[in-house]
Design a protein around this motif. Sequence first.
Motif, mmCIF file in Angstrom:
data_model
loop_
_atom_site.group_PDB
_atom_site.id
_atom_site.type_symbol
_atom_site.label_atom_id
_atom_site.label_comp_id
_atom_site.label_asym_id
_atom_site.label_seq_id
_atom_site.Cartn_x
_atom_site.Cartn_y
_atom_site.Cartn_z
ATOM 1 N N THR A 59 0.909 -0.836 0.076
ATOM 2 C CA THR A 59 0.011 0.060 -0.074
ATOM 3 C C THR A 59 0.832 1.090 0.158
ATOM 4 O O THR A 59 1.889 1.258 0.574
ATOM 5 C CB THR A 59 -1.097 0.191 1.387
ATOM 6 N N ALA A 60 0.453 2.226 -0.614
ATOM 7 C CA ALA A 60 1.233 3.586 -0.587
ATOM 8 C C ALA A 60 0.144 4.674 -0.698
ATOM 9 O O ALA A 60 -0.887 4.612 -1.147
ATOM 10 C CB ALA A 60 1.983 3.612 -1.653
ATOM 11 N N LYS A 61 0.236 5.998 -0.170
ATOM 12 C CA LYS A 61 -0.282 6.800 0.049
ATOM 13 C C LYS A 61 -1.162 7.241 -1.128
ATOM 14 O O LYS A 61 -2.436 7.520 -1.278
ATOM 15 C CB LYS A 61 0.188 8.112 0.867
ATOM 16 N N ASP A 62 -0.538 7.412 -2.448
ATOM 17 C CA ASP A 62 -1.041 7.802 -3.474
ATOM 18 C C ASP A 62 -1.298 6.990 -4.593
ATOM 19 O O ASP A 62 -1.890 7.133 -5.624
ATOM 20 C CB ASP A 62 0.069 8.859 -3.985
ATOM 21 N N THR A 63 -0.894 5.670 -4.361
ATOM 22 C CA THR A 63 -1.043 4.763 -5.516
ATOM 23 C C THR A 63 -1.706 3.422 -5.205
ATOM 24 O O THR A 63 -2.378 2.876 -6.023
ATOM 25 C CB THR A 63 0.181 4.225 -5.886
ATOM 26 N N SER A 64 -1.926 2.950 -3.897
ATOM 27 C CA SER A 64 -2.488 1.917 -3.616
ATOM 28 C C SER A 64 -3.272 2.037 -2.022
ATOM 29 O O SER A 64 -2.397 1.909 -1.110
ATOM 30 C CB SER A 64 -1.484 0.766 -3.428
ATOM 31 N N ARG A 65 -4.611 2.010 -2.013
ATOM 32 C CA ARG A 65 -5.191 2.551 -0.813
ATOM 33 C C ARG A 65 -5.499 1.180 -0.238
ATOM 34 O O ARG A 65 -6.028 1.092 0.956
ATOM 35 C CB ARG A 65 -6.495 3.421 -1.038
ATOM 36 N N ASP A 87 -6.653 -2.200 -6.074
ATOM 37 C CA ASP A 87 -5.300 -1.476 -6.088
ATOM 38 C C ASP A 87 -4.161 -2.511 -6.210
ATOM 39 O O ASP A 87 -3.296 -2.738 -7.179
ATOM 40 C CB ASP A 87 -4.951 -0.385 -5.313
ATOM 41 N N THR A 88 -4.125 -3.420 -5.310
ATOM 42 C CA THR A 88 -2.840 -4.159 -5.196
ATOM 43 C C THR A 88 -3.477 -5.713 -4.825
ATOM 44 O O THR A 88 -4.296 -6.042 -3.792
ATOM 45 C CB THR A 88 -2.092 -3.721 -3.810
#
Length: 95
Positions: A59-65, A87-88
């Motif tokens: 997960t990443a703040k801007d790409t995978s919630r 997202d992922t």
Amino acid sequence: RAAAPVGAHVVRLKAGDPGLFGRLAPELAACRDAGAPYTLVPGVTSALAGPLLAHIPLTAKDTSRHVAIFSGHDPAALHYPALVHLDTLVFLMAA
């Protein structure tokens, strides 16, 4: 089951998280039914540890919630149109 009444120690050693795609519930039920005390030690699933070791954030703040973990044992049972909205995706035991 035969070891419980005589007080023998039985070990079921499993890598990763025993509660993720494992047989945790029936194994714990068998221990309870046999009157065998047990200790459950949580682990870290390879679904999280593998990407982390490769420096891949799930997960990443801007790409995978969000992240979803799937068993690959029965690919036909997955609803692929719904998966495109996630997202992922992490697939375990996929061949």
